[in-house]
Design an enzyme around this catalytic site. Sequence first.
Site, PDB file in Angstrom:
ATOM      1  N   CYS A   1       0.758  -1.118  -0.044  1.00 30.79           N
ATOM      2  CA  CYS A   1      -0.124   0.135   0.014  1.00 30.79           C
ATOM      3  C   CYS A   1       0.729   1.161   0.072  1.00 30.79           C
ATOM      4  O   CYS A   1       0.282   2.391  -0.421  1.00 30.79           O
ATOM      5  CB  CYS A   1      -0.869   0.131   1.151  1.00 30.79           C
ATOM      6  SG  CYS A   1      -2.085  -1.334   1.156  1.00 30.79           S
TER       7      CYS A   1
ATOM      8  N   HIS B   1      -3.151   7.239   2.967  1.00 33.63           N
ATOM      9  CA  HIS B   1      -3.613   5.822   2.569  1.00 33.63           C
ATOM     10  C   HIS B   1      -4.846   5.798   3.107  1.00 33.63           C
ATOM     11  O   HIS B   1      -5.016   5.902   4.396  1.00 33.63           O
ATOM     12  CB  HIS B   1      -2.477   4.875   2.972  1.00 33.63           C
ATOM     13  CG  HIS B   1      -3.302   3.549   2.706  1.00 33.63           C
ATOM     14  ND1 HIS B   1      -3.646   3.071   1.685  1.00 33.63           N
ATOM     15  CD2 HIS B   1      -3.323   2.294   3.601  1.00 33.63           C
ATOM     16  CE1 HIS B   1      -4.169   1.869   1.632  1.00 33.63           C
ATOM     17  NE2 HIS B   1      -3.764   1.555   2.616  1.00 33.63           N
TER      18      HIS B   1
ATOM     19  N   ASN C   1     -10.347   0.685   1.078  1.00 37.42           N
ATOM     20  CA  ASN C   1      -8.772   0.384   0.756  1.00 37.42           C
ATOM     21  C   ASN C   1      -8.487   0.038  -0.824  1.00 37.42           C
ATOM     22  O   ASN C   1      -8.547  -1.006  -0.926  1.00 37.42           O
ATOM     23  CB  ASN C   1      -8.202  -0.128   1.797  1.00 37.42           C
ATOM     24  CG  ASN C   1      -6.805  -0.418   1.827  1.00 37.42           C
ATOM     25  OD1 ASN C   1      -5.967  -0.096   0.815  1.00 37.42           O
ATOM     26  ND2 ASN C   1      -6.232  -0.896   3.002  1.00 37.42           N
TER      27      ASN C   1
HETATM   28  O1  UT7 Z   1      -3.417  -1.300   3.858  1.00 35.73           O
HETATM   29  C1  UT7 Z   1      -2.988  -1.803   5.096  1.00 35.73           C
HETATM   30  C2  UT7 Z   1      -4.276  -2.807   5.221  1.00 35.73           C
HETATM   31  N1  UT7 Z   1      -4.824  -3.263   6.504  1.00 35.73           N
HETATM   32  C3  UT7 Z   1      -5.368  -2.328   7.285  1.00 35.73           C
HETATM   33  O2  UT7 Z   1      -5.302  -1.084   7.422  1.00 35.73           O
HETATM   34  C4  UT7 Z   1      -5.960  -3.002   8.538  1.00 35.73           C
HETATM   35  C5  UT7 Z   1      -5.830  -2.477   9.899  1.00 35.73           C
HETATM   36  N2  UT7 Z   1      -6.797  -2.959  10.798  1.00 35.73           N
HETATM   37  C6  UT7 Z   1      -8.164  -2.776  10.795  1.00 35.73           C
HETATM   38  O3  UT7 Z   1      -8.467  -1.703  10.237  1.00 35.73           O
HETATM   39  C7  UT7 Z   1      -8.782  -3.336  11.853  1.00 35.73           C
HETATM   40  O4  UT7 Z   1      -7.959  -4.107  12.660  1.00 35.73           O
HETATM   41  C8  UT7 Z   1     -10.035  -4.168  11.343  1.00 35.73           C
HETATM   42  C9  UT7 Z   1     -10.988  -3.193  10.771  1.00 35.73           C
HETATM   43  C10 UT7 Z   1      -9.528  -5.143  10.155  1.00 35.73           C
HETATM   44  C11 UT7 Z   1     -10.833  -5.070  12.484  1.00 35.73           C
HETATM   45  O5  UT7 Z   1     -11.224  -4.049  13.530  1.00 35.73           O
HETATM   46  P1  UT7 Z   1     -10.845  -4.543  15.225  1.00 35.73           P
HETATM   47  O6  UT7 Z   1     -11.737  -3.487  15.787  1.00 35.73           O
HETATM   48  O7  UT7 Z   1      -9.429  -4.484  15.295  1.00 35.73           O
HETATM   49  O8  UT7 Z   1     -11.391  -5.909  15.193  1.00 35.73           O
HETATM   50  P2  UT7 Z   1     -10.913  -7.301  15.824  1.00 35.73           P
HETATM   51  O9  UT7 Z   1     -10.119  -7.830  14.574  1.00 35.73           O
HETATM   52  O10 UT7 Z   1     -10.248  -7.016  17.085  1.00 35.73           O
HETATM   53  O11 UT7 Z   1     -12.283  -8.123  15.804  1.00 35.73           O
HETATM   54  C12 UT7 Z   1     -13.257  -7.637  17.009  1.00 35.73           C
HETATM   55  C13 UT7 Z   1     -14.422  -8.583  16.864  1.00 35.73           C
HETATM   56  C14 UT7 Z   1     -14.151 -10.124  16.684  1.00 35.73           C
HETATM   57  O12 UT7 Z   1     -15.091 -10.805  17.286  1.00 35.73           O
HETATM   58  P3  UT7 Z   1     -14.735 -11.331  18.923  1.00 35.73           P
HETATM   59  O13 UT7 Z   1     -13.655 -12.277  18.794  1.00 35.73           O
HETATM   60  O14 UT7 Z   1     -14.539 -10.080  19.878  1.00 35.73           O
HETATM   61  O15 UT7 Z   1     -16.056 -12.004  19.128  1.00 35.73           O
HETATM   62  C15 UT7 Z   1     -14.199 -10.300  15.142  1.00 35.73           C
HETATM   63  O16 UT7 Z   1     -14.480 -11.697  15.038  1.00 35.73           O
HETATM   64  O17 UT7 Z   1     -15.031  -8.535  15.216  1.00 35.73           O
HETATM   65  C16 UT7 Z   1     -15.340  -9.354  14.937  1.00 35.73           C
HETATM   66  N3  UT7 Z   1     -15.311  -8.846  13.538  1.00 35.73           N
HETATM   67  C17 UT7 Z   1     -16.363  -8.727  12.707  1.00 35.73           C
HETATM   68  N4  UT7 Z   1     -17.781  -8.561  13.064  1.00 35.73           N
HETATM   69  C18 UT7 Z   1     -18.553  -8.098  12.135  1.00 35.73           C
HETATM   70  C19 UT7 Z   1     -14.169  -8.977  12.680  1.00 35.73           C
HETATM   71  N5  UT7 Z   1     -14.643  -8.638  11.257  1.00 35.73           N
HETATM   72  C20 UT7 Z   1     -15.893  -8.571  11.384  1.00 35.73           C
HETATM   73  C21 UT7 Z   1     -16.849  -8.063  10.414  1.00 35.73           C
HETATM   74  N6  UT7 Z   1     -18.190  -7.839  10.764  1.00 35.73           N
HETATM   75  N7  UT7 Z   1     -16.509  -7.728   9.220  1.00 35.73           N
END
Ligand code: UT7
Length: 314
Positions: free
Chosen positions: A110, A240, A270
């Site tokens: 990215c 970005h 993204n």
């Molecule tokens: O170009 C670079 C590319 N990458 C990025 O920029 C990614 C950077 N990271 C992020 O943007 C965030 O980490 C995410 C948006 C990917 C995830 O957000 P988060 O607040 O870090 O969520 P998490 O991975 O800690 O998950 C929290 C909860 C989990 O459930 P439990 O274990 O707490 O029950 C996940 O299973 O949210 C759940 N979850 C979802 N729920 C509904 C993960 N994805 C989803 C979803 N819908 N799409």
Amino acid sequence: MQWRIVGTGSCVPEKVLTNADLEKMVDTSDEWIVTHSGVRERRIAVTETVASMGSQAARQALQEAGIEASALAAVVCSTCTGDMICPPTACQIAAALGASCPAFDVNAACSGFLYALQVGSSFCESGPVLVVAAEKLSRVVDWTDRSSCILFGDGAAAVVLQRGETWSQICLHAQEDARDVLTIPGLNHGGVGEGLSPSYLVMKGPEVFRYATTILPEMVSRAMEGAPVSLEEVRWIVPHQANYRIISSAAKRLGIPVERFALNLERYGNTSSSSIGIMLDELNKKGCLKKGDWVVLVAFGGGLTAASALFQWA
Ligand code: UT7
């Protein structure tokens, strides 16, 4: 070599994939996606290819610059999702435009657009340079993985560079030992007798998030080091377009309002290395960039890489 941007362009596919569409594909909700990322919809390439989107963005940039493709000194394309590994996307774009000059790809995930700017600027002594970023993330996203598929979209952007007189600076970075945080295996033939395996993007989202919230403000500060202006005098910070929460956290750390950051991630998600150029082109087309405005670009991504630039709009 000092440089200036004399033309911009962008191209996104026609098909819109909304959060409501994603609710039908994976266990997610519009509310979760919006509160966790800020994305509401993204564009998905159907008939468009990485090379066709890149070529269209490039044509616009050349037209604004008033430069013929035949005058280009180089075509540099940032991509990590090219249609083919060989020929490079830059060669496909150069052929589509009728440019006969050095043409090659750069991959820094990215952050690639800024890496391509740095490399591209080194050709400015010989003539105008086309820097393109073109990505089709939809081809590597695992559409059953709700933690990543909600973030990404497709698109391309381009700028034409010319030798400049004003101060500019590009800073590049890669984190040591972060190779497994965001991966796209790519070549999916295992070896003799092993057949094909899927080649999906795999991401440790929270780890990327932690990295991004730290490195983004750091790279903005690095871009300002030794600059003839202060951050307060910068007209736009174009980040970005990964996640609204990452950008607002960076704004807080820098002690500036998030409104100083130009954002369109709500509409495109993204688009990897294309995202900064798509936003820059939008600002340009809306007349939000005036001659003499200072602009900061800042990126982070797989690798883990990061990059920033400070330059004056010409
Ligand atoms: O170009 C670079 C590319 N990458 C990025 O920029 C990614 C950077 N990271 C992020 O943007 C965030 O980490 C995410 C948006 C990917 C995830 O957000 P988060 O607040 O870090 O969520 P998490 O991975 O800690 O998950 C929290 C909860 C989990 O459930 P439990 O274990 O707490 O029950 C996940 O299973 O949210 C759940 N979850 C979802 N729920 C509904 C993960 N994805 C989803 C979803 N819908 N799409």
